[in-house]
Design a protein around this motif. Structure first.
Motif, PDB file in Angstrom:
ATOM      1  N   HIS A 163       0.849  -1.183   0.000  1.00 50.16           N
ATOM      2  CA  HIS A 163       0.000   0.000   0.000  1.00 50.16           C
ATOM      3  C   HIS A 163       0.892   1.242   0.000  1.00 50.16           C
ATOM      4  CE1 HIS A 163       0.884   0.343   4.250  1.00 50.16           C
ATOM      5  NE2 HIS A 163       0.298  -0.812   4.526  1.00 50.16           N
ATOM      6  N   GLY A 221       1.746   3.224   2.160  1.00 49.49           N
ATOM      7  CA  GLY A 221       2.689   3.323   3.263  1.00 49.49           C
ATOM      8  C   GLY A 221       4.052   2.757   2.903  1.00 49.49           C
ATOM      9  N   GLY A 269      -2.832   6.640   7.761  1.00 51.88           N
ATOM     10  CA  GLY A 269      -3.798   6.160   6.780  1.00 51.88           C
ATOM     11  C   GLY A 269      -4.900   7.155   6.475  1.00 51.88           C
ATOM     12  N   THR A 270      -5.839   6.741   5.631  1.00 53.69           N
ATOM     13  CA  THR A 270      -6.888   7.632   5.142  1.00 53.69           C
ATOM     14  C   THR A 270      -7.752   8.213   6.263  1.00 53.69           C
ATOM     15  OG1 THR A 270      -8.284   5.687   4.806  1.00 53.69           O
ATOM     16  CG2 THR A 270      -7.118   6.526   2.879  1.00 53.69           C
ATOM     17  N   LYS A 274      -1.741   4.454  11.747  1.00 58.59           N
ATOM     18  CA  LYS A 274      -0.813   4.243  10.639  1.00 58.59           C
ATOM     19  C   LYS A 274      -1.490   3.357   9.605  1.00 58.59           C
ATOM     20  CE  LYS A 274       1.565   0.074  12.054  1.00 58.59           C
ATOM     21  NZ  LYS A 274       2.639  -0.811  11.710  1.00 58.59           N
ATOM     22  N   MET A 275      -1.124   3.607   8.348  1.00 56.87           N
ATOM     23  CA  MET A 275      -1.798   2.899   7.257  1.00 56.87           C
ATOM     24  C   MET A 275      -1.574   1.400   7.374  1.00 56.87           C
ATOM     25  SD  MET A 275      -1.595   3.517   3.136  1.00 56.87           S
ATOM     26  CE  MET A 275      -2.495   5.060   3.177  1.00 56.87           C
ATOM     27  N   SER A 276      -2.654   0.653   7.277  1.00 52.38           N
ATOM     28  CA  SER A 276      -2.575  -0.794   7.422  1.00 52.38           C
ATOM     29  C   SER A 276      -3.800  -1.417   6.783  1.00 52.38           C
ATOM     30  CB  SER A 276      -2.510  -1.140   8.908  1.00 52.38           C
ATOM     31  OG  SER A 276      -3.038  -2.417   9.150  1.00 52.38           O
ATOM     32  N   LYS A 277      -3.545  -2.460   6.034  1.00 55.37           N
ATOM     33  CA  LYS A 277      -4.640  -3.147   5.370  1.00 55.37           C
ATOM     34  C   LYS A 277      -5.677  -3.627   6.391  1.00 55.37           C
ATOM     35  CE  LYS A 277      -5.109  -6.870   2.076  1.00 55.37           C
ATOM     36  NZ  LYS A 277      -4.455  -8.095   1.579  1.00 55.37           N
ATOM     37  N   ASN A 292      -7.615   1.378   6.519  1.00 55.84           N
ATOM     38  CA  ASN A 292      -7.350   2.773   6.137  1.00 55.84           C
ATOM     39  C   ASN A 292      -6.239   2.876   5.094  1.00 55.84           C
ATOM     40  OD1 ASN A 292      -5.135   2.096   7.586  1.00 55.84           O
ATOM     41  ND2 ASN A 292      -5.248   3.789   9.053  1.00 55.84           N
ATOM     42  N   ALA A 293      -6.097   1.786   4.331  1.00 55.02           N
ATOM     43  CA  ALA A 293      -4.996   1.725   3.371  1.00 55.02           C
ATOM     44  C   ALA A 293      -5.480   1.950   1.952  1.00 55.02           C
ATOM     45  CB  ALA A 293      -4.303   0.366   3.455  1.00 55.02           C
ATOM     46  N   ALA A 315      -4.210   0.452  -1.556  1.00 52.48           N
ATOM     47  CA  ALA A 315      -3.262  -0.511  -2.108  1.00 52.48           C
ATOM     48  C   ALA A 315      -2.736  -0.017  -3.451  1.00 52.48           C
ATOM     49  CB  ALA A 315      -3.926  -1.874  -2.269  1.00 52.48           C
TER      50      ALA A 315
END
Lengths: 405, 405
Positions: B55, B57, B227-228, B233-236, B240-241, B243
């Motif tokens: 993603h 990140g 993340g969005t 923090k951005m994470s699948k 909040n990611a 890709a």
């Protein structure tokens, strides 16, 4: 297909002189299995081939191995050659040197030769853990490390204490109990023997075997032998050790020097005297029927005979008696020449009658030094030049003929 | 023999968007050395080929690698294949599966293909640490473990915290920082790049290089991208990611959904917009000269163009505007058929408009769900059967034509 003595007879011998036995029921079950299948137990004992100069303390463990041999089980004398070659890179001040393959082999050879005073060479299987540990490789070691947690490792007292005291623990020290456990897994050990200080490592082996679905090894440890001083555990560096390579008269004499209370312990751990016999002698000494010196002389004779032979034992006893009973001087007192002007402290240290000047001073303070039969009180005494040599006596058994030039 | 831009010009680019730089003077010295010798710096970045679904990140780090490429240095994309094959056997509940060589290779390939959206494939050297770590073998790994103490390892915050909280740390986790350090030693890395969460491991590499008499690597980390949602923090798994493989309109739309304050951060970390330009736009927004939506649209356009192309960016923008500015419905609303009797919550979850029923319920509570333009208030609403499909809208950009059969 082997046959074995009755299980309870085996248990009685195997229980003798142990510090830990984890656990008894499982050992009994394994012995029953051996009886049923005719397959002897696999008994593993690891040796670190870095210190080949063995003393009586090391024989306690070997005697336990010997017990298993006597009962018909397979005893594996496992040389930890891989870890010895790595050495101990931790501890900036006292880095243990890395040994070469040749040095490890030579040390292992010396170890074995000394061990065969106790063990039956024909019944002892020698193996080296590099054989399977090298195979593990990078991946195998990392995977092995993944099978244990730091918290469990820190259950080991000395690790926890060292960490709390800010004494360094190197990461590779955390790997040693795991490689040792892997040895047991590989050999499918039924029993692992070790000194009592090894109990944690041996139990790690037991745990990992269980976690891999193997019948976990029984763990048996023997106590650390107390040295000639009757206080500290036997150790060459403490100076309270009797080396297997010592001369007959040294083994005899130093055994005679141990405190009376310690001799019963030594009888249990260093001889095959039946426990009942030891107990009855103890009673005889307590009641005044038997003089403790008789017991100690028998012990000393047996120890010399073990590492030399019966003749050497008889000869050592004869000389001991002539010196101490007769108050005489041994036949072979060495000569030492010193220049005039040296203090008695320096002379004693130079002549090797004490390990250092400070030990010499201590011995003088304790009244343990005499010249021509007279106690020396002044450490600064400077013996005069004279034609005849002085007879210097240090402690009970060290003599020198001192010439002042 | 290469030539490089002036050192301070290089420093300005390399300093951009970093979390840690240890240390600046040393980096400057290394750049001076490169200028003098014509030898580019060796810049190492390790990747764990277990999670190939990248993603935005992940691109922050790749962009920093790209900076080094732009300046003419050697960038090594290091696949941690050996450790991936071992997997993580710790943690009974969530055992990470061990990957086969084929899976690792396939994951690494996917990783690289995605990475090449940012990196220059012709300038990227791919390597795998099994090449030298396998060579180390049992002895090498134990020796490596001997070069570091437990106390130093426990300086890592998460280790100390986990130990204190009785959360298991597997012994092999203590080996990972050391093998990673060995990678740097083997490659003689001038610089190691990583995420900010890797700072401890990177510094271990620096220390071990120093202890072995090598010029220690400079350590540069980039921050973990928010993340969005503007919070985590951005994470699948958090949801909040964005890709890299997302469709243009998804990248565009989700970028438009981020909080205004976050967009400046994204401009720095996800684009090559000059810092001065970003600052002047920020000032323009603050003074009311520029609408923040303009800035965000520019950002969204650039992100789509990065992972697709300019045409896709133009098309995504056009569609976004038609839906949101015009309040319209996109061209390609998918159809979903449901049997009569289902609640709207179940329908929304089944249609993939929400990740779960509980998310669907939350969206309804928040007023984020409408049918034919009317907000749904009751999560237990059961839509009747009718000839024409319903237009269901969830959040700002998710639509479905719902047919009840």
């Amino acid at each position: 297909m082997s046959t074995f003595p009755p299980i309870e007879e085996q248990m009685a011998l195997l229980r003798r002189a142990t510090a830990d036995l984890v656990d008894e029921d499982q050992l009994r079950a394994k012995l029953a299995r051996a009886e049923e299948t005719g397959e002897p137990l696999v008994v593993k004992t690891g040796f670190d081939p870095t210190a080949p100069d063995l003393h009586l303390g090391h024989t306690v463990l070997m005697r336990k191995m010997r017990h298993f041999q006597q009962l018909g089980h397979r005893v594996i004398f496992l040389v930890g050659d891989l870890t010895a070659m790595i050495g101990d890179p931790s501890g900036r001040k006292a880095t243990r040197p890395q040994l070469s393959k040749e040095e490890v082999d030579a040390n292992a050879e010396t170890y074995k030769q000394q061990a065969f005073h106790i063990l039956d060479p024909d019944l002892t299987e020698i193996d080296s853990n590099s054989r399977w540990l090298s195979e593990l490789g990078t991946e195998g070691i990392i995977r092995l490390a993944g099978s244990y947690t730091l918290a469990r490792m820190l259950e080991r007292d000395d690790f926890r204490t060292r960490l709390a005291n800010n004494q360094p623990i190197s990461i590779h020290e955390l790997l040693y109990p795991l490689t040792q456990a892997y040895d047991s897994i590989f050999l499918e050990a039924d029993v692992e023997l070790g000194g009592h200080d090894q109990i944690f490592n041996l139990l790690v082996g037991r745990q990992l075997m269980k976690e891999r679905g193997l019948d976990p090894q029984v763990v048996i440890t023997v106590p650390l032998l107390v040295g000639t001083d009757g206080v500290e555990k036997m150790s060459k560096s403490v100076g309270n050790a009797i080396a297997l390579e010592d001369l007959p008269k040294e083994i005899y004499g130093r055994t005679m020097s141990i405190p009376d209370e310690l001799m019963w312990n030594w009888c249990i751990h260093l001889t095959e005297q039946p426990e009942a016999e030891i107990e009855s002698r103890k009673a005889a000494v307590a009641s005044g029927e038997l003089h403790p010196k008789e017991v100690k002389m028998e012990l000393a004779r047996q120890l010399v005979a073990q590492f030399h032979d019966d003749d050497a034992a008889t000869e050592a006893e004869r000389e001991f008696e002539s010196v101490f009973r007769g108050g005489g001087v041994p036949d072979d007192v060495p000569s030492h020449a010193a220049v005039q002007g040296k203090t008695i402290v320096a002379i004693i240290a130079d002549a090797g009658l004490a390990t250092s000047k400070s030990e010499a001073r201590r011995l003088i303070r304790q009244g343990g030094v005499s010249i021509d039969g007279e106690k020396v009180a002044d450490p600064f005494l400077v013996p005069d030049k004279r034609d005849e040599p002085y007879l210097v006596k240090v402690g009970k058994r060290r003599f020198a003929r001192l010439e002042i030039a």
